[in-house]
Design a protein around this motif. Structure first.
Motif, mmCIF file in Angstrom:
data_model
loop_
_atom_site.group_PDB
_atom_site.id
_atom_site.type_symbol
_atom_site.label_atom_id
_atom_site.label_comp_id
_atom_site.label_asym_id
_atom_site.label_seq_id
_atom_site.Cartn_x
_atom_site.Cartn_y
_atom_site.Cartn_z
ATOM 1 N N MET A 224 0.809 -1.234 0.000
ATOM 2 C CA MET A 224 0.000 0.000 0.000
ATOM 3 C C MET A 224 0.834 1.270 0.000
ATOM 4 O O MET A 224 0.368 2.325 0.446
ATOM 5 N N ALA A 225 2.054 1.200 -0.526
ATOM 6 C CA ALA A 225 2.963 2.342 -0.436
ATOM 7 C C ALA A 225 3.215 3.029 -1.765
ATOM 8 O O ALA A 225 3.894 4.045 -1.809
ATOM 9 N N GLY A 226 2.700 2.470 -2.854
ATOM 10 C CA GLY A 226 2.960 3.060 -4.152
ATOM 11 C C GLY A 226 4.326 2.696 -4.695
ATOM 12 O O GLY A 226 5.020 1.806 -4.194
ATOM 13 N N GLU A 227 4.715 3.410 -5.744
ATOM 14 C CA GLU A 227 5.962 3.097 -6.432
ATOM 15 C C GLU A 227 7.181 3.602 -5.658
ATOM 16 O O GLU A 227 7.065 4.347 -4.693
ATOM 17 N N GLY A 228 8.356 3.176 -6.124
ATOM 18 C CA GLY A 228 9.598 3.678 -5.558
ATOM 19 C C GLY A 228 10.123 2.928 -4.355
ATOM 20 O O GLY A 228 11.070 3.391 -3.713
ATOM 21 N N ALA A 229 9.521 1.773 -4.025
ATOM 22 C CA ALA A 229 9.966 1.026 -2.838
ATOM 23 C C ALA A 229 10.015 -0.466 -3.132
ATOM 24 O O ALA A 229 9.479 -1.275 -2.378
ATOM 25 N N ALA A 230 10.665 -0.828 -4.226
ATOM 26 C CA ALA A 230 10.892 -2.242 -4.516
ATOM 27 C C ALA A 230 12.046 -2.746 -3.653
ATOM 28 O O ALA A 230 12.908 -1.969 -3.243
ATOM 29 N N PHE A 231 12.039 -4.059 -3.378
ATOM 30 C CA PHE A 231 13.121 -4.582 -2.542
ATOM 31 C C PHE A 231 13.500 -5.996 -2.950
ATOM 32 O O PHE A 231 12.743 -6.715 -3.599
ATOM 33 N N LEU A 232 14.700 -6.345 -2.538
ATOM 34 C CA LEU A 232 15.253 -7.682 -2.772
ATOM 35 C C LEU A 232 15.812 -8.214 -1.464
ATOM 36 O O LEU A 232 16.568 -7.516 -0.783
ATOM 37 N N HIS A 233 15.418 -9.430 -1.100
ATOM 38 C CA HIS A 233 16.117 -10.148 -0.040
ATOM 39 C C HIS A 233 17.214 -10.951 -0.716
ATOM 40 O O HIS A 233 16.951 -11.780 -1.602
ATOM 41 N N ALA A 234 18.454 -10.708 -0.320
ATOM 42 C CA ALA A 234 19.610 -11.361 -0.927
ATOM 43 C C ALA A 234 20.357 -12.168 0.127
ATOM 44 O O ALA A 234 20.876 -11.596 1.097
ATOM 45 N N PRO A 235 20.423 -13.490 -0.015
ATOM 46 C CA PRO A 235 21.085 -14.313 1.000
ATOM 47 C C PRO A 235 22.585 -14.050 1.050
ATOM 48 O O PRO A 235 23.209 -13.793 0.019
ATOM 49 N N PRO A 236 23.176 -14.088 2.223
ATOM 50 C CA PRO A 236 24.625 -13.868 2.356
ATOM 51 C C PRO A 236 25.407 -14.861 1.511
ATOM 52 O O PRO A 236 25.067 -16.041 1.429
ATOM 53 N N GLY A 237 26.467 -14.355 0.860
ATOM 54 C CA GLY A 237 27.352 -15.227 0.102
ATOM 55 C C GLY A 237 26.943 -15.467 -1.327
ATOM 56 O O GLY A 237 27.735 -16.009 -2.118
ATOM 57 N N PHE A 238 25.734 -15.091 -1.711
ATOM 58 C CA PHE A 238 25.263 -15.274 -3.072
ATOM 59 C C PHE A 238 25.467 -13.976 -3.857
ATOM 60 O O PHE A 238 24.890 -12.947 -3.533
ATOM 61 N N GLY A 239 26.297 -14.029 -4.906
ATOM 62 C CA GLY A 239 26.515 -12.851 -5.737
ATOM 63 C C GLY A 239 27.199 -11.717 -5.020
ATOM 64 O O GLY A 239 26.647 -10.617 -4.935
ATOM 65 N N PRO A 240 28.404 -11.923 -4.513
ATOM 66 C CA PRO A 240 29.067 -10.868 -3.737
ATOM 67 C C PRO A 240 29.511 -9.661 -4.564
ATOM 68 O O PRO A 240 29.726 -8.591 -3.999
ATOM 69 N N ARG A 241 29.654 -9.819 -5.921
ATOM 70 C CA ARG A 241 30.188 -8.718 -6.734
ATOM 71 C C ARG A 241 29.353 -8.514 -8.003
ATOM 72 O O ARG A 241 29.772 -8.902 -9.109
ATOM 73 N N PRO A 242 28.176 -7.908 -7.906
ATOM 74 C CA PRO A 242 27.384 -7.632 -9.113
ATOM 75 C C PRO A 242 28.164 -6.751 -10.090
ATOM 76 O O PRO A 242 28.849 -5.808 -9.671
ATOM 77 N N VAL A 243 28.055 -7.050 -11.365
ATOM 78 C CA VAL A 243 28.714 -6.231 -12.387
ATOM 79 C C VAL A 243 27.999 -4.890 -12.525
ATOM 80 O O VAL A 243 28.633 -3.840 -12.661
ATOM 81 N N VAL A 244 26.674 -4.913 -12.501
ATOM 82 C CA VAL A 244 25.883 -3.681 -12.500
ATOM 83 C C VAL A 244 25.844 -3.182 -11.064
ATOM 84 O O VAL A 244 25.209 -3.777 -10.200
ATOM 85 N N SER A 245 26.533 -2.075 -10.821
ATOM 86 C CA SER A 245 26.743 -1.656 -9.434
ATOM 87 C C SER A 245 26.778 -0.140 -9.340
ATOM 88 O O SER A 245 27.554 0.520 -10.027
ATOM 89 N N GLY A 246 25.921 0.414 -8.470
ATOM 90 C CA GLY A 246 25.909 1.854 -8.258
ATOM 91 C C GLY A 246 26.832 2.261 -7.122
ATOM 92 O O GLY A 246 27.271 1.443 -6.312
ATOM 93 N N TRP A 247 27.076 3.555 -7.043
ATOM 94 C CA TRP A 247 28.085 4.023 -6.071
ATOM 95 C C TRP A 247 27.591 3.928 -4.632
ATOM 96 O O TRP A 247 28.400 3.975 -3.701
ATOM 97 N N TYR A 248 26.279 3.743 -4.415
ATOM 98 C CA TYR A 248 25.812 3.546 -3.052
ATOM 99 C C TYR A 248 26.320 2.225 -2.461
ATOM 100 O O TYR A 248 26.359 2.068 -1.239
ATOM 101 N N ALA A 249 26.697 1.309 -3.314
ATOM 102 C CA ALA A 249 27.232 0.026 -2.842
ATOM 103 C C ALA A 249 28.632 0.170 -2.256
ATOM 104 O O ALA A 249 29.194 -0.801 -1.731
ATOM 105 N N GLU A 250 29.213 1.373 -2.329
ATOM 106 C CA GLU A 250 30.542 1.610 -1.768
ATOM 107 C C GLU A 250 30.484 2.000 -0.294
ATOM 108 O O GLU A 250 31.499 1.988 0.385
ATOM 109 N N PHE A 251 29.293 2.374 0.181
ATOM 110 C CA PHE A 251 29.185 2.824 1.570
ATOM 111 C C PHE A 251 29.245 1.644 2.521
ATOM 112 O O PHE A 251 28.937 0.514 2.167
ATOM 113 N N ALA A 252 29.600 1.923 3.765
ATOM 114 C CA ALA A 252 29.611 0.937 4.862
ATOM 115 C C ALA A 252 30.802 -0.005 4.734
ATOM 116 O O ALA A 252 31.804 0.306 4.104
#
Length: 393
Positions: A224-252
């Protein structure tokens, strides 16, 4: 009896703004674009206010408070061991592209069905044309689909299996999807479950399989929240280095070879770049509203089930016009059911148009008319729907 009582006490008060915006409209497409509750209006204003007051510093609030709150809401609904396995994006397509880029093999051997939503269907077809994937499809509406799909998935020849929990066109629930998690390994195969028509519609507990599958959904429908809030649950250890990667993935907390591109250790490894955060404000507000009013997924599902039962009873009694001529693809039973009923008929598109002329909004997929229910419907609304069917179909 409990379900019937709930059906007679719709929470229209929680959707007063959307309902007042078009008083004549009878919105039976909650499965497509759910009406927004009043709580999201205040959340949208808060997003603007934060941007005005905090300016550049708003991102500290977005990523430090709103984003973690949204992660926590997803983790709670799905019984995930950790909220850190949840990553948000503007839409599921962006997450799908990043996810698929993380598997090192090309061409990627993919098993799916011919009933997947367009965000996967179109992209997968194009990837297949380009030689990026080898795509095998199983017919989703075959009578023996569950057995057939499971058998093919267990053949051991695929790198990735993609399947819906609830099929968007037919409303059929595929609970057997979770059993396929036993096949997965970080090196492959992977299991990706499209949960968009199941999230907050069908009670879903991923606690036992969260470490072995990806789950893709979002806020546009039953959250009930509308657009702009899609999500993915990603299990640890699966796909540690996506080729398509934005700069927010550099934080933390980053990991990687010195001098190479670093990635977050949690699901943030799939993050993109700058986004409109207002969808997350609405996502959190809608979830909080449901919790504060005791409207868990089972409670809302019971409300919807009673309304569905009322419609089917009216059809059997001849009080829903020609709707009774259609074939119901997903009849309710003892198992969890979708929040919409899918009716197949050659005149489905014409029926949808005729209902729209009577201010009843449904939607149609090919020859399937979909009639969806939500918290803002009551028994009187079902009576109005049947009256429109009698006069218009």
């Amino acid at each position: 009896m409990v379900a019937q009582d709930q059906a007679l006490s719709a929470r229209k008060d929680l959707f007063s703004r959307a309902l007042a915006a078009d008083p004549q409209r009878l919105h039976y497409a909650a499965h497509s674009h759910h009406l927004w509750p009043d709580a999201t209006f205040e959340a949208q204003l808060q997003a603007w206010q934060d941007a005005a007051v905090l300016a550049d510093r708003k991102w500290a609030r977005v990523m430090g408070e709103v984003y973690p709150a949204a992660q926590a809401r997803v983790a709670r609904e799905l019984s995930l061991p950790s909220a850190d396995s949840v990553v948000f994006a503007p839409n599921t397509h962006a997450l799908l592209v990043a996810l698929m880029s993380a598997f090192p093999r090309r061409p990627l051997r993919v098993l799916a069905t011919d009933g997947e939503f367009h965000s996967f269907r179109r992209q997968a077809q194009r990837w297949a044309e380009a030689g990026e994937i080898e795509l095998t499809l199983v017919a989703a509406e075959d009578p023996d689909f569950a057995e057939r799909f499971t058998q093919v998935a267990r053949s051991g020849v695929f790198d990735l299996v993609f399947v819906s929990h609830v099929f968007f066109k037919s409303g059929v629930v595929f609970d057997e999807a979770w059993r396929l998690a036993e096949l997965t390994r970080p090196e492959g195969p992977w299991l990706v479950v499209d949960g968009y028509h199941g999230f907050r519609a069908v009670p879903t507990d991923l606690a036992a399989v969260a470490d072995r599958l990806f789950y893709l959904a979002g806020g546009y429908k039953y959250a009930m929240a509308g657009e702009g809030a899609a999500f993915l649950h990603a299990p640890p250890g699966f796909g540690p280095r996506p080729v398509v990667s934005g700069w927010y993935a550099e934080f933390a907390d980053l990991e990687g070879v010195a001098g190479a591109v670093g990635y977050r250790r949690d699901a943030g490894r799939f993050l993109g770049a700058t986004f409109d955060p207002s969808g997350l404000y609405r996502f959190v507000a809608a979830a909080r509203m449901l919790d504060e009013n005791g409207l868990s997924t089972p409670v809302v599902s019971a409300h919807v089930a009673a309304l569905q039962g009322q419609l089917l009873s009216e059809m059997r009694s001849g009080r829903a016009g020609r709707l009774a001529e259609a074939t119901l693809l997903n009849p309710p039973g003892d198992r969890p059911a979708a929040r919409f009923l899918a009716f197949r008929h050659p005149e489905a598109a014409a029926w949808s148009r005729a209902l729209a002329e009577r201010h009843v909004l449904t939607d149609v997929r090919d020859d399937v008319l979909r009639i969806g229910f939500g918290l803002y419907h009551d028994a009187g609304d079902v009576d109005r729907l049947c009256a429109a069917c009698r006069s218009g179909l």
